[in-house]
Enzyme design. Structure first.
Site, PDB file in Angstrom:
ATOM      1  N   GLU A 191       0.835  -1.211   0.000  1.00  0.00           N
ATOM      2  CA  GLU A 191       0.000   0.000   0.000  1.00  0.00           C
ATOM      3  C   GLU A 191       0.866   1.256   0.000  1.00  0.00           C
ATOM      4  O   GLU A 191       1.340   1.679   1.045  1.00  0.00           O
ATOM      5  CB  GLU A 191      -0.929  -0.004   1.228  1.00  0.00           C
ATOM      6  CG  GLU A 191      -1.823   1.236   1.298  1.00  0.00           C
ATOM      7  CD  GLU A 191      -2.752   1.254   2.517  1.00  0.00           C
ATOM      8  OE1 GLU A 191      -2.632   0.364   3.383  1.00  0.00           O
ATOM      9  OE2 GLU A 191      -3.578   2.165   2.598  1.00  0.00           O
TER      10      GLU A 191
ATOM     11  N   LYS B 276      -2.516  -1.944  -3.185  1.00  0.00           N
ATOM     12  CA  LYS B 276      -3.571  -1.121  -2.571  1.00  0.00           C
ATOM     13  C   LYS B 276      -3.218   0.352  -2.750  1.00  0.00           C
ATOM     14  O   LYS B 276      -2.534   0.940  -1.907  1.00  0.00           O
ATOM     15  CB  LYS B 276      -3.713  -1.484  -1.084  1.00  0.00           C
ATOM     16  CG  LYS B 276      -4.748  -0.650  -0.344  1.00  0.00           C
ATOM     17  CD  LYS B 276      -5.117  -1.257   1.001  1.00  0.00           C
ATOM     18  CE  LYS B 276      -6.013  -0.313   1.778  1.00  0.00           C
ATOM     19  NZ  LYS B 276      -6.564  -0.917   2.994  1.00  0.00           N
TER      20      LYS B 276
HETATM   21  C1  5MM Z   1      -7.646   1.219   8.888  1.00  0.00           C
HETATM   22  O1  5MM Z   1      -6.544   2.129   8.893  1.00  0.00           O
HETATM   23  C2  5MM Z   1      -5.303   1.595   8.459  1.00  0.00           C
HETATM   24  C3  5MM Z   1      -4.155   1.850   9.376  1.00  0.00           C
HETATM   25  O2  5MM Z   1      -4.380   2.961  10.183  1.00  0.00           O
HETATM   26  P1  5MM Z   1      -3.280   3.510  11.235  1.00  0.00           P
HETATM   27  O3  5MM Z   1      -2.838   4.802  10.629  1.00  0.00           O
HETATM   28  O4  5MM Z   1      -4.038   3.677  12.501  1.00  0.00           O
HETATM   29  O5  5MM Z   1      -2.166   2.504  11.362  1.00  0.00           O
HETATM   30  C4  5MM Z   1      -4.975   2.140   7.055  1.00  0.00           C
HETATM   31  O6  5MM Z   1      -3.747   1.659   6.586  1.00  0.00           O
HETATM   32  C5  5MM Z   1      -6.034   1.675   6.122  1.00  0.00           C
HETATM   33  O7  5MM Z   1      -5.952   0.271   5.988  1.00  0.00           O
HETATM   34  C6  5MM Z   1      -5.912   2.272   4.750  1.00  0.00           C
HETATM   35  O8  5MM Z   1      -5.430   3.594   4.764  1.00  0.00           O
HETATM   36  C7  5MM Z   1      -7.278   2.254   4.081  1.00  0.00           C
HETATM   37  O9  5MM Z   1      -8.196   2.920   4.908  1.00  0.00           O
HETATM   38  P2  5MM Z   1      -9.093   4.075   4.294  1.00  0.00           P
HETATM   39  O10 5MM Z   1      -9.898   4.579   5.459  1.00  0.00           O
HETATM   40  O11 5MM Z   1      -8.152   5.096   3.720  1.00  0.00           O
HETATM   41  O12 5MM Z   1      -9.916   3.379   3.219  1.00  0.00           O
END
Ligand code: 5MM
Length: 331
Positions: free
Chosen positions: A178, A220
């Site tokens: 990602e 991702k």
């Molecule tokens: C769910 O949040 C993930 C990790 O968050 P932290 O910053 O607390 O470690 C984050 O990596 C998430 O999997 C991705 O950004 C995708 O989430 P969104 O909300 O952007 O779809």
């Protein structure tokens, strides 16, 4: 060490990204999850974080639209109220369990605030333990800002992602890679496109140098959009700009692409995905790996009240259904 043949890893990567299903990102760190709970008036504790993740995972029929769930280390080691460990329950519910293995970001010295994601120390041993406990896939997130990304930061993060991905394969785990370009700010579409192209080109150069089999990974990425504080553009423009960058940077062998939502509203990201799905020349399946776009409204509906669990699950299922409809269900 759990080794899997390359074909098995490719099958899992395909399973995660095809059939109209996507990946639920429920891997917020303890700090992020605690603050999101508190914003909704729920006291943050290991128990409330577990109750909330249990609410998500046990939504009735979730596996119709969700292929995998990304967990953080805390949840991965917790049990549901009925005593089943989360990864075991996920598999029994028809959902592959995944684990976020990075340990967060820190500024790169001399790079104007650009960040590097950490977590490579002892990663092999950690992956071995997660694999033994049922992890099917992993996740590592690099974070870039349009205004601070540098070629060095893109290379350093690409190399960390590549080392993580190679280690995942060694341990029979499909890596989700990602490289997120944040959508906060007032930059235009071109700003996002340039930063995303730089992040992706550095990532794939590193993955190829590291000898990672691209048929066994899931990418991702972010959608290429103007910043949230800039004037929006039509979903078809977002899809065209996103496809142009991906077509140039992402090899066709990559098993599948699962987009993050990045703070965009649910309806918007589903429209972006639907417009991208409509582009026929795509060589890879595309789906969603949303966090906030799937769960924010469900968390709000729950608000920590046992009586609202079913209503919150219904909200989650509706969001997943909308996202699933934006994918190419036949791919
Ligand atoms: C769910 O949040 C993930 C990790 O968050 P932290 O910053 O607390 O470690 C984050 O990596 C998430 O999997 C991705 O950004 C995708 O989430 P969104 O909300 O952007 O779809």
């Amino acid at each position: 060490m759990t080794t899997l043949p390359a074909t098995a890893l490719a099958d899992i990567a395909k399973q995660l990204t095809s059939g109209g299903r996507g990946i639920l990102a429920a891997d917020e760190s303890i700090t992020t999850m605690s603050s999101r709970l508190e914003q909704e008036g729920v006291p943050a504790s290991a128990t409330t974080r577990r109750d909330y993740r249990e609410l998500l995972l046990t939504a009735d029929g979730l596996s119709a639209t969700i292929s995998g769930i990304i967990l953080c280390d805390e949840t991965f080691g917790q049990d549901l109220a009925d005593g089943r460990p989360f990864p075991v329950a996920a598999r029994e519910l028809g959902i592959l369990p995944g684990i976020k293995v990075d340990t967060g970001t820190t500024p790169l010295p001399g790079q104007n605030g650009a960040l590097i994601t950490e977590g490579l120390d002892r990663l092999g041993a950690r992956l071995a333990s997660y694999a033994d406990r049922g992890a099917a896939f992993g996740k590592w997130r690099a974070v870039f800002d349009v205004h601070t990304i540098t070629p060095y930061a893109a290379r350093a993060n690409g190399q960390a992602l590549a080392r993580y991905a190679a280690l995942c394969h060694q341990h029979g785990i499909v890596p989700i890679v990602e490289p997120e370009v944040l959508c906060t700010g007032d930059h235009d579409l071109a700003g996002s496109a340039n930063a995303t192209a730089l992040a992706l080109s550095s990532l794939f150069e590193a993955l190829i140098d590291a000898g990672v089999d691209l048929t066994g990974i899931v990418l991702k990425p972010n959608f290429v959009t103007p910043g949230l504080d800039a004037a929006p553009v039509a979903p078809t423009e977002v899809a065209a700009a996103t496809f142009a960058v991906l077509r140039d940077q992402v090899p066709a062998e990559v098993a599948g692409i699962a987009f993050l939502s990045g703070g965009h509203p649910t309806a918007d990201v589903c429209e972006f995905l639907s417009a991208l799905t409509a582009i026929d020349e795509r060589p890879w399946p595309v789906t969603f790996s949303f966090g906030r776009a799937l769960v924010s409204s469900a968390l709000h509906t729950w608000g920590g009240a046992p009586a609202e669990v079913t209503a919150a699950q219904q909200v989650l299922l509706e969001n997943c259904h909308t996202a699933s409809h934006a994918t190419d269900q036949a791919q």
